[in-house]
Design an enzyme around this catalytic site. Structure first.
Site, PDB file in Angstrom:
ATOM      1  N   ARG A  26      28.492  32.365  37.409  1.00 35.95           N
ATOM      2  CA  ARG A  26      29.693  31.564  37.684  1.00 35.95           C
ATOM      3  C   ARG A  26      29.411  30.062  37.633  1.00 35.95           C
ATOM      4  O   ARG A  26      30.192  29.317  37.014  1.00 35.95           O
ATOM      5  CB  ARG A  26      30.310  31.984  39.020  1.00 35.95           C
ATOM      6  CG  ARG A  26      31.037  33.326  38.946  1.00 35.95           C
ATOM      7  CD  ARG A  26      31.621  33.706  40.288  1.00 35.95           C
ATOM      8  NE  ARG A  26      30.588  33.874  41.299  1.00 35.95           N
ATOM      9  CZ  ARG A  26      30.825  33.996  42.604  1.00 35.95           C
ATOM     10  NH1 ARG A  26      32.061  33.957  43.067  1.00 35.95           N
ATOM     11  NH2 ARG A  26      29.830  34.165  43.457  1.00 35.95           N
ATOM     12  N   ASN A  44      34.241  36.592  40.239  1.00 36.41           N
ATOM     13  CA  ASN A  44      33.635  37.923  40.135  1.00 36.41           C
ATOM     14  C   ASN A  44      34.715  38.961  40.348  1.00 36.41           C
ATOM     15  O   ASN A  44      35.589  38.796  41.210  1.00 36.41           O
ATOM     16  CB  ASN A  44      32.553  38.117  41.200  1.00 36.41           C
ATOM     17  CG  ASN A  44      31.237  37.468  40.823  1.00 36.41           C
ATOM     18  OD1 ASN A  44      30.997  37.161  39.652  1.00 36.41           O
ATOM     19  ND2 ASN A  44      30.373  37.261  41.802  1.00 36.41           N
TER      20      ASN A  44
END
Length: 751
Positions: A26, A44
């Protein structure tokens, strides 16, 4: 990857699947989006990572995405579609989505170089802190309870982040952004003993137990013969080799010879134990009677700190310290992970027991790997590699396969992936069975899968079979050697028929009997036995497995020289009784390849008894300097391969152990190639699967595939799982999944 259309204001929804959680993916996406001036978000989710990007260079972002991913990430698939523009102004990292999971946790990784630099930097707040980690290293699978891989779903939720760690955790520019295992001396786990005390104990010849990434390890000075011998006595491990750890790749040459692929394996993030040719600069008790030693580099920061303290104290300044690093358990029992159990059960083994307060959810032994013909070959697959999935040729029903009784693993299939568990061990103790059941619960939970069926070995008396039968799901019984072959077929994604040469120790045959040297014809979920090794008597039944002299006696009797048994094996109290057993009708027989190795080792005076599985075969292999082929050293009749002429030569007075070892290996390999080539001509099938525990033998694993290739055949060998019973559950799962899919298709067709 689907194409995106560029427009003045493009917004793309991107789904990325694979090993993309807990690896710094990320923050990588965030930095990439900022680089291209894009707005949107990344989160996520149950399927992996979901990204939405909006801006003129969104297509450039998608093109770059797979090219600069973090080192631990693995991208399996990227799906892109256009969506309505929202005129967003900035890019953000959002909270995780809930839902049915199809992503995965990545394996534990060795300490990265950036963390090691901080570990030994007096200006760093992580200076000498044994639990330093970041997005690129540290525990993953062993601390995760479930997905998504967020801190709240790991054991690290017990440690509240201090202000400094919380700031790094929330900073997308930091390599510790959402690194779930991060901590520091102010807020993280702590050791029960100081590093200096650990190093002093090792340097003083004591045995130390430490809590590693996947479980407790036992450490001692690998050059101190007395310390190593005491460890053997206390651990009840009389002969089985110990692995050793050196502090750097430069020190490997002090104790072993290593080529480029072996050195690369040692330095990989998985940090396995790698089998290397020994230089014998260790205590003789490290690997008695063997020519290879298992070597590893430090895995966790704790290991690096111990070596640093040993060097600082002046221990082994000239050559550098070398320490034994072996699993902390009693012989035959699973690796210990619980502090209270460790304190209770290791007090008779260790002089010092070092605990810490970060729990281990999934125990994971060190992986063991060798290099054969320039390629890695698993001996034990565990920490550093599990739960990396094996991609299957197609999506299949979800199946739980429970493996065998020795070197146990379990496998769960999910869509087109097979997740093979870490090495569990043998299931002949209550502790082993509990560890087996814990592994199943953890793997099933972390994958969010409910299997529709269970696959197991044909043998009814295995603990794994009894577990499957008591579970209440649909059952699929799979013959042992068929499962060995199917594991290789599954990992290679092979379609169509294949011959399978399975050289193994033991497995129940499809119609009963003790099999172990089999030539099979496999296609789809089916299997036909088209050949086997000549049956050999097993005087004393299962005792012959532990006492190779009994198998040698069977060979002598078969050659008409049974009267020599008492003389050759006079040191064995029951040698005088064995001839009578051999002459009785109806005794146990076996087609096992492993028992042929035992017989050869005993006939050559190398090993009459063995204290661990494969000891005789390993000591026989250790004597091979070069292989040789005895012309006419075998016969093949009706698909039955006999090595009777070879054994007749091995018992001659003019052959020594070294020459006999080379002759046995070379002739057996040549005989197997001949056997397979004849069957290929008969069946018209040119793909040959090579599996079974005997393919851990480096000479066979090298010469048989080369011989098959020279004969115009295509050999398939195990790469992703071990050839021994550690790969059994994968083969069981593949066969069971194919059978269930076929049954479902047939029901649909009839409807």
């Amino acid at each position: 990857m689907s194409a995106a259309t560029t427009c003045d204001r493009t917004r793309l929804r991107v789904r990325v699947t694979g090993a993309v959680q807990g690896v710094g993916f990320r923050p990588y996406v965030y930095r990439l989006a900022v680089r291209y001036g894009l707005a949107g978000f990344v989160i996520n989710g149950p399927e992996g990572v979901t990204i939405e990007v909006e801006g003129d260079r969104a297509s450039d972002f998608v093109a770059t995405l797979p090219l600069e991913a973090p080192p631990l990430a693995r991208i399996d698939h990227i799906c892109v579609r256009e969506t309505a523009a929202l005129e967003a102004k900035e890019f953000s990292i959002g909270t995780s989505e809930a839902g049915k999971l199809s992503t995965q946790i990545v394996a534990d990784a060795a300490a990265c170089q950036q963390c090691l630099s901080e570990l030994f930097d007096p200006e760093s707040r992580h200076y000498l802190y044994p639990f330093i980690s970041c997005c690129h290293c540290g525990p993953r699978y062993t601390i995760a309870e479930r997905l998504p891989y967020d801190r709240r779903n790991t054991v690290m939720r017990a440690f509240r982040l201090c202000a400094a760690c919380a700031a790094e955790y929330a900073d997308p520019a930091s390599r510790r952004f959402h690194a779930e295992a991060i901590a520091c001396p102010a807020c993280g786990p702590r050791l029960s003993h100081g590093i200096s005390a650990i190093a002093a104990a090792i340097a003083g010849g004591q045995i130390v137990a430490i809590k590693g990434l996947g479980g407790y390890q036992l450490l001692c000075d690998a050059r101190n013969q007395d310390a190593v011998q005491r460890l053997r006595r206390r651990k009840q491990r009389l002969q089985k080799p110990f692995a050793v750890m050196v502090d750097s790749i430069e020190r490997v040459s002090d104790i072993a010879e290593a080529n480029a692929p072996e050195l690369a394996l040692l330095e990989s993030v998985a940090r396995p134990i790698v089998l290397l040719s020994s230089c014998n600069n260790l205590a003789p008790a490290i690997a008695p009677g063997l020519s290879r030693v298992g070597v590893m580099l430090p895995v966790a920061p704790l290991h690096h700190l111990i070596f640093h303290a040993l060097r600082s104290a002046g221990a082994c300044v000239r050559t550098g310290p070398v320490i034994v690093a072996t699993s902390a358990n009693l012989c035959g029992e699973p690796l210990l992970i619980d502090n209270a159990q460790a304190l209770r059960r290791l007090k008779g083994i260790s002089d010092l027991i070092v605990t810490h307060d970060r729990d281990i959810v999934a125990r994971a032994d060190d992986s063991v790997v060798s290099v054969v013909a320039g390629r890695p070959r698993f001996i034990r697959r565990a920490r550093g590699y599990v739960p990396e999935p094996i991609r299957l040729a197609k999506s299949v029903p979800s199946v739980l396969a429970v493996g065998g009784a020795l070197k146990s693993t379990v496998t769960i299939t999910r869509d087109n992936q097979a997740f093979v568990s870490q090495h569990i061990g043998d299931l002949d103790t209550a502790e082993g069975i509990r560890a087996f059941e814990e592994t199943i619960r953890h793997l099933t939970s972390s994958l969010d899968v409910e299997p529709v069926a269970m696959a197991h070995d044909l043998h009814p008396d295995m603990a794994s079979t009894r577990f499957a039968e008591a579970n209440g799901r649909a059952l699929v019984a799979v013959q042992h050697h068929h499962a060995h072959a199917a594991a290789v077929i599954a990992e290679h994604g092979h379609a169509g028929p294949a011959l399978a040469l399975v050289l193994d120790g033991h497995g129940l045959g499809s119609e009963g009997g003790n099999w172990g040297g089999e030539l099979l014809l496999c296609e789809g979920a089916g299997c036909q036995r088209i050949g086997h090794l000549a049956p050999l008597q097993m005087p004393g039944g299962d005792r012959a497995v532990r006492e190779p002299w009994r198998m040698a006696s069977a060979v002598l009797h078969g050659l008409g020289r049974g009267d020599e048994i008492g003389l050759r094996f006079a040191a064995q109290r029951q040698a005088g009784c064995v001839l009578a057993l051999l002459e009785q009708p109806g005794g146990a027989t076996t087609t096992s390849a492993g028992r042929l190795f035992d017989a050869a080792a005993a006939l050559l005076g190398i090993a009459s008894l063995q204290s661990y599985e494969g000891e005789a075969a390993m000591k026989l292999e250790a004597l091979v300097r070069r292989t040789a082929i005895l012309e006419a050293g075998w016969t093949i009749d009706g698909g039955v391969l006999s090595l009777r002429p070879l054994f007749a030569r091995l018992i001659a007075d003019d052959i020594d152990a070294v020459g006999g070892a080379g002759l046995f290996h070379g002739t057996f390999a040549a005989a197997c190639v001949d056997w397979v080539a004849r069957s290929a001509r008969t069946t018209g099938v040119n793909t040959v699967v090579l599996s079974g525990g005997c393919f851990l033998n480096a000479a066979l694993a090298d010469e048989i595939p080369r011989g098959c290739s020279a004969a115009g055949l295509t050999p398939l060998v195990p790469r992703r799982v071990p050839p021994n019973d550690g790969g059994l559950s994968l083969g069981q799962a593949w066969i069971a999944a194919l059978q269930i899919a076929q049954q479902s298709s047939a029901r649909g067709g009839s409807a």
